[in-house]
Design a protein around this motif. Structure first.
Motif, PDB file in Angstrom:
ATOM      1  N   LEU A 113       0.886  -1.162   0.000  1.00  0.00           N
ATOM      2  CA  LEU A 113       0.000   0.000   0.000  1.00  0.00           C
ATOM      3  C   LEU A 113       0.920   1.206   0.000  1.00  0.00           C
ATOM      4  CD1 LEU A 113      -3.014   0.759   0.384  1.00  0.00           C
ATOM      5  CD2 LEU A 113      -2.561   0.858   2.827  1.00  0.00           C
ATOM      6  N   THR A 114       0.738   2.099  -0.995  1.00  0.00           N
ATOM      7  CA  THR A 114       1.704   3.201  -1.070  1.00  0.00           C
ATOM      8  C   THR A 114       1.078   4.464  -1.640  1.00  0.00           C
ATOM      9  OG1 THR A 114       3.939   3.783  -1.822  1.00  0.00           O
ATOM     10  CG2 THR A 114       2.614   2.472  -3.339  1.00  0.00           C
ATOM     11  N   LYS A 115       1.592   5.606  -1.200  1.00  0.00           N
ATOM     12  CA  LYS A 115       1.107   6.878  -1.744  1.00  0.00           C
ATOM     13  C   LYS A 115       2.203   7.929  -1.617  1.00  0.00           C
ATOM     14  CE  LYS A 115      -1.518  10.172   0.219  1.00  0.00           C
ATOM     15  NZ  LYS A 115      -1.169  11.455  -0.380  1.00  0.00           N
ATOM     16  N   THR A 116       2.316   8.749  -2.646  1.00  0.00           N
ATOM     17  CA  THR A 116       3.313   9.818  -2.592  1.00  0.00           C
ATOM     18  C   THR A 116       2.673  11.070  -1.991  1.00  0.00           C
ATOM     19  OG1 THR A 116       2.738  10.705  -4.739  1.00  0.00           O
ATOM     20  CG2 THR A 116       4.409   8.976  -4.711  1.00  0.00           C
ATOM     21  N   GLU A 117       3.515  12.019  -1.686  1.00  0.00           N
ATOM     22  CA  GLU A 117       3.060  13.291  -1.120  1.00  0.00           C
ATOM     23  C   GLU A 117       2.088  13.989  -2.086  1.00  0.00           C
ATOM     24  OE1 GLU A 117       5.410  15.687   1.510  1.00  0.00           O
ATOM     25  OE2 GLU A 117       3.234  15.699   1.846  1.00  0.00           O
ATOM     26  N   ASP A 118       2.479  14.000  -3.373  1.00  0.00           N
ATOM     27  CA  ASP A 118       1.721  14.767  -4.366  1.00  0.00           C
ATOM     28  C   ASP A 118       0.402  14.126  -4.778  1.00  0.00           C
ATOM     29  OD1 ASP A 118       3.838  16.444  -4.253  1.00  0.00           O
ATOM     30  OD2 ASP A 118       4.860  15.559  -6.003  1.00  0.00           O
ATOM     31  N   ASP A 119       0.361  12.798  -4.744  1.00  0.00           N
ATOM     32  CA  ASP A 119      -0.871  12.133  -5.181  1.00  0.00           C
ATOM     33  C   ASP A 119      -1.951  12.251  -4.112  1.00  0.00           C
ATOM     34  OD1 ASP A 119       0.212  11.317  -7.573  1.00  0.00           O
ATOM     35  OD2 ASP A 119       1.057   9.478  -6.702  1.00  0.00           O
ATOM     36  N   ASP A 120      -3.217  12.269  -4.602  1.00  0.00           N
ATOM     37  CA  ASP A 120      -4.320  12.319  -3.644  1.00  0.00           C
ATOM     38  C   ASP A 120      -4.717  10.931  -3.222  1.00  0.00           C
ATOM     39  OD1 ASP A 120      -4.443  15.034  -3.791  1.00  0.00           O
ATOM     40  OD2 ASP A 120      -5.747  14.997  -5.574  1.00  0.00           O
ATOM     41  N   ILE A 121      -4.416  10.019  -4.109  1.00  0.00           N
ATOM     42  CA  ILE A 121      -4.909   8.672  -3.882  1.00  0.00           C
ATOM     43  C   ILE A 121      -3.749   7.678  -4.019  1.00  0.00           C
ATOM     44  CG2 ILE A 121      -5.582   8.039  -6.254  1.00  0.00           C
ATOM     45  CD1 ILE A 121      -8.257   8.000  -3.827  1.00  0.00           C
ATOM     46  N   GLY A 122      -3.849   6.601  -3.259  1.00  0.00           N
ATOM     47  CA  GLY A 122      -2.736   5.653  -3.254  1.00  0.00           C
ATOM     48  C   GLY A 122      -3.003   4.399  -4.069  1.00  0.00           C
ATOM     49  N   THR A 123      -2.060   3.458  -4.013  1.00  0.00           N
ATOM     50  CA  THR A 123      -2.146   2.227  -4.794  1.00  0.00           C
ATOM     51  C   THR A 123      -2.033   1.030  -3.868  1.00  0.00           C
ATOM     52  OG1 THR A 123      -0.886   3.366  -6.494  1.00  0.00           O
ATOM     53  CG2 THR A 123      -1.090   0.972  -6.732  1.00  0.00           C
ATOM     54  N   LYS A 124      -2.849   0.006  -4.157  1.00  0.00           N
ATOM     55  CA  LYS A 124      -2.710  -1.239  -3.395  1.00  0.00           C
ATOM     56  C   LYS A 124      -2.469  -2.377  -4.377  1.00  0.00           C
ATOM     57  CE  LYS A 124      -5.200  -4.026  -0.041  1.00  0.00           C
ATOM     58  NZ  LYS A 124      -6.393  -4.057   0.797  1.00  0.00           N
TER      59      LYS A 124
END
Ligand code: ADP
Ligand code: MG
Length: 617
Positions: A113-124
């Motif tokens: 499960l990961t998300k960057t600072e800039d993205d609003d939404i993450g990836t699983k």
């Protein structure tokens, strides 16, 4: 003939690579935590279950990954850390080979499960045995959480090869120590089976050491500091008096990476030579900062073995720096074994008052008179007898005996005849056999066909081992109460071990009082154990159990009996009196097993008369 060479499919290649990268759960912990560090995390959590076999999770607040990167990170040789071969010579990250995630995903069930600072939404992403099961867009905090379940689920042979949960847990703890020590400015927490093992706030190096190894460690540390063009050395050594029987606390870090280096370790041993007792190991936490171009980290997949360009210089510098610290903090003189004993005042003189020397003059003394006179006006010596001239040697007689009597008080350790080990039963034993001790190592005795040469230390180990094992099994050990309970301090890790083996220790005769995370009170010890040996024995036990934690209770008892036998046995170099020799021989041959020591070493050899005869031919 048809062509037979084929390219291996990716998932097979990944499994093969995994064999190198992932040896056991702790390898996964290392890779995941290092990735979190490389991602710039300031807070890293490690969560494990069942020694990491069922679950390992690392949660960080680092920079996270975009959806595409998240997918790509599981490909072999996929890395964001280097681009060209030259980058290998200027590494500032832990990872760079791009094979950890691919390897782990090949042999476990992984959820990222990961998300960057800039993205609003993450990836699983879910991936099992290299196969992507699902990829979704989800709400997630900034950073990455990696969940690794059912390690080696598809390689039963590897899974069966894993040790007990406790042993694997121990390896993970070691890894956690190494990484958290290398990065004191990062906060770490560690949970095992739902309970909280470590909460380490971001801190300076010294405080990090103390947080991990216990409050008492603080006073044991001596700073080491040196900066040259080649290397910057910083960190701490443990004062020599805290050198341990076990090799526990020895850490080298090169550019914030834990490394193993027998060569540099040797330099430290050299610096400590003569200031620690033989058979004990110095403790150290040392950081080496070198130019990244002068160190090759690429020589081993786990990257703990590295190569320095100029190892010899580093060796010399390390040795002299550590020596300097030992000297500067004045820890050497107090423990200088090399010091000339003759320069020391004997203890018996230490508390004596210094009196004013007195000269007694016998005014009536006539050297040419041979008759003995009684002195009058002499009140201090009473009768003064003038020696006869012809008996002049007697002048020295008093002096000689005085010197002699002083000398006879001295006992040279190596000459001490050890009779104490069997003292209690001395009376009841009659030496029926003739024994002879050879080189303070072997006991020789005769048998019908010739003679037996017994290794005294191994024989005693066997005797003690069977004795302790019996005590543990029938729970009938006798213990002696200590007049003043001993308080021993240990690191939280060691205390965990102690808690595990405490019940068994009680069966051999230890009696425990209060026990917390940093120490234990000992109220009673087995009869065979002297109070002065307790600390040493406990340390030996911790270190043996740290390396190998036995699963079932029998092997735990077995190991305890072995450790006690090893620690308490007569050693090579100890003289035994005749009673002890005979008792040892009798006890050995009363054992269930006589030929092998508890460590499977030969206890004795027989030399027949024929063997001897043959020598004369
Ligand atoms: P390496 O660390 O050698 O580059 P890995 O297989 O461990 O190879 O990781 C592949 C890549 O995945 C890394 O280069 C990095 O870009 C990314 N990555 C892995 N773990 C994390 C993480 N916790 N946070 C951010 N990025 C990560
Ligand atoms: Mg990595």
């Amino acid at each position: 003939m048809a062509d037979i060479i084929r390219l291996l499919p990716d998932h097979v290649a990944n499994q093969i690579a995994a064999g190198e990268v992932v040896q056991r759960p702790s390898s996964v912990v290392k890779e995941l935590m290092e990735n979190a560090i490389d991602a710039g995390a300031t807070d890293i959590q490690l969560i494990i279950k069942d020694g990491g076999k069922t679950l390992i999770q690392v949660v960080d607040n680092g920079k996270g990954m975009s959806g595409t990167d998240a997918r790509l990170s599981f490909e072999r040789h996929a890395t964001s850390k280097i681009q060209k071969a030259e980058d290998l010579f200027n590494l500032h990250t832990k990872g760079f080979r791009g094979e950890a995630l691919a390897s782990i995903a090949a042999i476990a069930h992984v959820e990222m499960l990961t998300k960057t600072e800039d993205d609003d939404i993450g990836t699983k992403i879910k991936i099992e045995g290299s196969k992507i099961v699902s990829q979704e867009v989800v709400v997630a905090p900034k950073g990455t959480s990696m969940l690794v379940k059912n390690l080696f689920f598809n390689i039963p042979a590897r899974r069966n090869f894993l040790k007990s949960d406790q042993v694997e847990y121990r390896h993970i703890t070691d890894e956690f120590h190494r990484i958290s020590l290398a990065h004191p400015q990062v906060a770490f927490s560690f949970y095992n089976n739902g309970s909280d093992v470590f909460q380490l706030p971001a801190n300076e190096f010294r405080k990090r050491i103390v947080h991990i190894f216990g409050r008492k460690t603080d006073e044991k540390l001596v700073p080491v500091e040196e900066e040259t063009q080649v290397v910057k050395i910083s960190g701490y050594i443990l004062k020599p008096e805290f050198a341990k029987k076990s090799r526990g606390e020895q850490f080298f870090f090169a550019n914030n990476r834990f490394i193993k280096s027998p060569y540099l370790h040797h330099a430290i041993l050299g610096a400590f030579e003569g200031v620690i007792r033989p058979g004990t190991h110095p403790g150290y936490f040392l950081n080496l900062e070198v130019n990244p171009g002068t160190i090759d980290i690429n020589i081993h997949p786990t990257k703990t073995e590295v190569k320095f360009d100029d190892e010899h210089t580093l060796y010399a510098m390390l040795k002299s720096t550590v020596k300097h610290s030992l000297g500067q903090f004045n820890v050497v003189p107090a423990l200088d074994f090399e010091q000339d004993q003759n320069l020391d005042t004997p203890y018996s003189y230490k508390n004596k008052q210094v009196g004013i020397p007195q000269v007694v003059v016998d005014a009536s003394f006539n050297p040419f008179e041979t008759t003995v006179k009684t002195s009058k006006g002499n009140n201090s010596t009473g009768n003064y007898k003038k020696p006869k001239v012809e008996g002049w040697e007697n002048l020295y007689a008093g002096l000689e005996t005085k010197v002699e009597s002083n000398v006879s008080h001295l006992e040279f350790e190596s000459e001490v005849v050890n009779s104490s080990i069997f003292d209690d039963e001395k009376e009841s034993i009659e030496p029926t056999t003739t024994t002879f001790q050879l080189r303070k190592k072997f006991i020789i005795t005769t048998i019908k066909s010739g003679m037996v040469v017994i290794n005294q230390s191994r024989a005693h180990q066997r005797v003690l081992y069977e004795n302790f094992l019996k005590n543990i099994t029938i729970k009938e050990a006798v213990s002696q109460q200590l007049l003043f309970p001993l308080t021993l301090s240990f690191s939280p890790g060691e205390m965990n071990i102690l808690k595990e083996i405490k019940d068994n220790l009680c069966t051999v005769g230890f009696v425990f009082g209060d026990l917390d995370d940093e120490g234990v009170e000992i109220k009673g010890v087995p009869v065979l154990v002297a109070e002065s040996e307790v600390q040493m024995i406990m340390e030996q036990l911790m270190s043996d159990f740290q390396q190998e934690v036995p699963g079932d209770s029998f092997s735990q008892s077995d190991m305890l009996a072995k450790t006690l036998a090893k620690t308490l046995s007569v050693k090579t170099g100890e003289s035994l009196d005749e009673f002890s020799q005979v008792k040892l021989v009798n006890d050995l041959f009363a054992c269930k097993e006589t030929t092998l020591s508890p460590f499977n070493k030969k206890v004795y050899v027989t030399i027949t008369e024929n063997d001897i005869e043959r020598k004369f031919i």
